[in-house]
Motif scaffolding. Structure first.
Motif, mmCIF file in Angstrom:
data_model
loop_
_atom_site.group_PDB
_atom_site.id
_atom_site.type_symbol
_atom_site.label_atom_id
_atom_site.label_comp_id
_atom_site.label_asym_id
_atom_site.label_seq_id
_atom_site.Cartn_x
_atom_site.Cartn_y
_atom_site.Cartn_z
ATOM 1 N N ARG A 66 0.835 -1.216 0.000
ATOM 2 C CA ARG A 66 0.000 0.000 0.000
ATOM 3 C C ARG A 66 0.867 1.262 0.000
ATOM 4 N NH1 ARG A 66 -4.425 -1.123 4.553
ATOM 5 N NH2 ARG A 66 -4.732 1.104 4.319
ATOM 6 N N LEU A 67 1.977 1.189 0.724
ATOM 7 C CA LEU A 67 2.885 2.344 0.780
ATOM 8 C C LEU A 67 3.450 2.655 -0.610
ATOM 9 C CD1 LEU A 67 4.180 4.333 2.768
ATOM 10 C CD2 LEU A 67 5.956 2.632 3.235
ATOM 11 N N ARG A 68 3.758 1.610 -1.377
ATOM 12 C CA ARG A 68 4.291 1.818 -2.737
ATOM 13 C C ARG A 68 3.295 2.606 -3.587
ATOM 14 N NH1 ARG A 68 6.508 -3.710 -2.643
ATOM 15 N NH2 ARG A 68 8.694 -3.432 -2.141
ATOM 16 N N GLU A 69 2.013 2.326 -3.396
ATOM 17 C CA GLU A 69 0.977 3.072 -4.129
ATOM 18 C C GLU A 69 0.935 4.516 -3.642
ATOM 19 O OE1 GLU A 69 -0.932 1.969 -6.628
ATOM 20 O OE2 GLU A 69 0.265 0.132 -6.520
ATOM 21 N N ALA A 70 0.984 4.665 -2.311
ATOM 22 C CA ALA A 70 0.810 6.001 -1.709
ATOM 23 C C ALA A 70 1.954 6.956 -2.036
ATOM 24 C CB ALA A 70 0.661 5.861 -0.193
ATOM 25 N N VAL A 71 3.145 6.416 -2.330
ATOM 26 C CA VAL A 71 4.293 7.314 -2.547
ATOM 27 C C VAL A 71 4.567 7.602 -4.023
ATOM 28 C CG1 VAL A 71 5.430 6.802 -0.372
ATOM 29 C CG2 VAL A 71 6.022 5.470 -2.407
ATOM 30 N N ARG A 72 3.659 7.186 -4.889
ATOM 31 C CA ARG A 72 3.844 7.551 -6.304
ATOM 32 C C ARG A 72 3.880 9.076 -6.418
ATOM 33 N NH1 ARG A 72 1.275 3.013 -9.017
ATOM 34 N NH2 ARG A 72 2.907 1.448 -8.837
ATOM 35 N N GLY A 73 4.887 9.573 -7.099
ATOM 36 C CA GLY A 73 5.014 11.032 -7.270
ATOM 37 C C GLY A 73 5.597 11.721 -6.049
ATOM 38 N N LYS A 74 6.143 10.912 -5.137
ATOM 39 C CA LYS A 74 6.739 11.495 -3.919
ATOM 40 C C LYS A 74 8.089 10.839 -3.641
ATOM 41 C CE LYS A 74 2.371 12.444 -1.497
ATOM 42 N NZ LYS A 74 1.359 11.988 -2.422
ATOM 43 N N LEU A 75 8.954 11.617 -2.989
ATOM 44 C CA LEU A 75 10.210 11.071 -2.472
ATOM 45 C C LEU A 75 10.241 11.372 -0.984
ATOM 46 C CD1 LEU A 75 13.113 9.912 -2.789
ATOM 47 C CD2 LEU A 75 13.874 12.270 -3.157
ATOM 48 N N ILE A 76 10.225 10.316 -0.196
ATOM 49 C CA ILE A 76 10.284 10.490 1.254
ATOM 50 C C ILE A 76 11.645 10.018 1.731
ATOM 51 C CG2 ILE A 76 9.281 9.765 3.465
ATOM 52 C CD1 ILE A 76 6.575 9.765 2.154
ATOM 53 N N LEU A 77 12.387 10.953 2.316
ATOM 54 C CA LEU A 77 13.748 10.667 2.777
ATOM 55 C C LEU A 77 13.702 10.274 4.248
ATOM 56 C CD1 LEU A 77 15.408 13.865 1.270
ATOM 57 C CD2 LEU A 77 15.517 11.552 0.308
ATOM 58 N N THR A 78 14.293 9.142 4.582
ATOM 59 C CA THR A 78 14.299 8.715 5.990
ATOM 60 C C THR A 78 15.704 8.287 6.401
ATOM 61 O OG1 THR A 78 13.791 6.342 5.665
ATOM 62 C CG2 THR A 78 11.929 7.861 5.672
ATOM 63 N N TYR A 79 16.062 8.648 7.620
ATOM 64 C CA TYR A 79 17.400 8.352 8.154
ATOM 65 C C TYR A 79 17.270 7.687 9.516
ATOM 66 C CZ TYR A 79 18.594 11.541 4.427
ATOM 67 O OH TYR A 79 18.698 12.132 3.192
ATOM 68 N N ASP A 80 17.905 6.537 9.672
ATOM 69 C CA ASP A 80 17.827 5.752 10.911
ATOM 70 C C ASP A 80 19.155 5.766 11.660
ATOM 71 O OD1 ASP A 80 15.408 5.066 9.792
ATOM 72 O OD2 ASP A 80 15.734 2.904 9.886
ATOM 73 N N ASP A 81 19.075 5.347 12.909
ATOM 74 C CA ASP A 81 20.246 5.002 13.752
ATOM 75 C C ASP A 81 21.012 6.197 14.306
ATOM 76 O OD1 ASP A 81 19.500 2.495 12.932
ATOM 77 O OD2 ASP A 81 21.436 1.919 12.104
ATOM 78 N N GLY A 82 20.625 7.445 13.978
ATOM 79 C CA GLY A 82 21.328 8.611 14.505
ATOM 80 C C GLY A 82 20.682 9.062 15.804
ATOM 81 N N PRO A 83 20.984 10.282 16.237
ATOM 82 C CA PRO A 83 21.897 11.208 15.554
ATOM 83 C C PRO A 83 23.358 10.898 15.879
ATOM 84 C CG PRO A 83 21.013 12.259 17.524
ATOM 85 C CD PRO A 83 20.383 10.896 17.445
ATOM 86 N N TRP A 84 24.218 11.290 14.960
ATOM 87 C CA TRP A 84 25.660 11.063 15.122
ATOM 88 C C TRP A 84 26.380 12.318 14.629
ATOM 89 C CZ3 TRP A 84 29.237 8.972 10.966
ATOM 90 C CH2 TRP A 84 30.525 8.794 11.468
ATOM 91 N N ASP A 85 27.259 12.860 15.486
ATOM 92 C CA ASP A 85 27.870 14.140 15.111
ATOM 93 C C ASP A 85 28.847 14.014 13.944
ATOM 94 O OD1 ASP A 85 29.996 12.979 16.365
ATOM 95 O OD2 ASP A 85 30.176 14.455 17.988
ATOM 96 N N GLY A 86 29.175 12.764 13.572
ATOM 97 C CA GLY A 86 30.056 12.576 12.408
ATOM 98 C C GLY A 86 29.338 12.719 11.086
ATOM 99 N N LEU A 87 28.007 12.737 11.091
ATOM 100 C CA LEU A 87 27.279 12.823 9.815
ATOM 101 C C LEU A 87 26.022 13.704 9.893
ATOM 102 C CD1 LEU A 87 26.725 12.038 6.905
ATOM 103 C CD2 LEU A 87 25.924 9.809 7.675
ATOM 104 N N THR A 88 25.292 13.619 11.003
ATOM 105 C CA THR A 88 23.997 14.317 11.062
ATOM 106 C C THR A 88 24.111 15.823 10.760
ATOM 107 O OG1 THR A 88 23.304 12.667 12.680
ATOM 108 C CG2 THR A 88 21.901 14.606 12.450
ATOM 109 N N PRO A 89 25.080 16.561 11.350
ATOM 110 C CA PRO A 89 25.134 18.010 11.036
ATOM 111 C C PRO A 89 25.371 18.272 9.552
ATOM 112 C CG PRO A 89 26.407 17.526 13.019
ATOM 113 C CD PRO A 89 26.050 16.196 12.394
#
Ligand SMILES: [Zn+2]
Length: 231
Positions: free
Chosen positions: A36-59
């Motif tokens: 269902r999510l594949r249908e819902a995100v047509r025409g959209k780009l949703i960016l997601t980031y896991d496992d942070g925050p980490w000062d070596g990359l997040t800023p």
């Protein structure tokens, strides 16, 4: 007294029922939700980031997203939030959606029920202690058990799946392959990580983010975090 074989068969049957309820049914439900999510995100780009925050990359990542004028969803680990609450708050202050990803990333299928539920609860508490409200939950390792789903339902936490793995945490780093899949799908919820990412994986997260944003611009897609699905 029943014969030992009968006791063994009964125990095996009970273990089977337990596995079906705890793992098989939630896994089938997850597959349906992702369809269902594949249908819902047509025409959209949703960016997601896991496992942070980490000062070596997040800023650095926040800088890139600000430069491109887009928002994303960050699913944080409670232990990282507890270690760097200011950094965690800076993500929310930059306008991004913040969600929980458990406290210590225990694998739900490989943990005892009390361990995985405590990991969930502590993850949410760590966000609250930092003054943040979780807008949703991403299951660690992308795995879910029935008891975790029940706990999340009671806590009114939406479970946030993804439709495309960027490949930043394992396997070959192949931004072109990721982009081809996202283009072919006509949009995606992309899984990336801003937790510890040594060397080339660090650079890859920034590279694939920038390339996805270029693709979305070229295709005229909406870009953001999970808030895009609320409208
Ligand atoms: Zn994770």
């Amino acid at each position: 007294m029943p014969p030992p074989e009968a006791i063994l068969v009964t125990l095996a049957a009970l273990a089977g029922v337990y596995l079906v309820i705890q793992i098989v049914l939630p896994h089938l439900w997850k597959r349906g939700r992702i369809r269902r999510l594949r249908e819902a995100v047509r025409g959209k780009l949703i960016l997601t980031y896991d496992d942070g925050p980490w000062d070596g990359l997040t800023p650095e990542l926040l800088g890139l997203l600000q430069e491109r004028g887009v928002r994303a969803s960050f699913f944080m680990l409670g232990e990282k939030v507890a270690a760097a609450p200011e950094l965690a708050r800076s993500v929310a202050q930059a306008g991004h959606e913040v969600g929980s990803h458990s406290y210590s990333h225990h694998h739900p299928w490989k943990s005892a029920p009390w361990t995985r539920l405590q990991d969930l609860a502590r993850g949410h508490c760590a966000l609250s202690a930092a003054g943040l409200e979780s807008a949703g939950h991403r299951p660690p390792h992308g795995k879910l058990c029935a008891d975790s789903a029940f706990w999340l339902g009671r806590a009114r936490q939406q479970i946030r799946w993804w439709t495309q793995d960027s490949g930043d945490s394992r396997g070959p780093l192949d931004a072109a392959a990721c982009l081809r899949s996202v283009r072919a799908a006509g949009g995606a919820v992309v899984l990336m990580h801003d937790g510890y990412a040594p060397g080339e994986r660090h650079a890859y997260v920034l590279e694939v983010t920038a390339a996805l944003l270029d693709l979305a611009q070229e295709q005229g897609w909406q870009v953001g975090g999970f808030e895009l699905l609320k409208s």
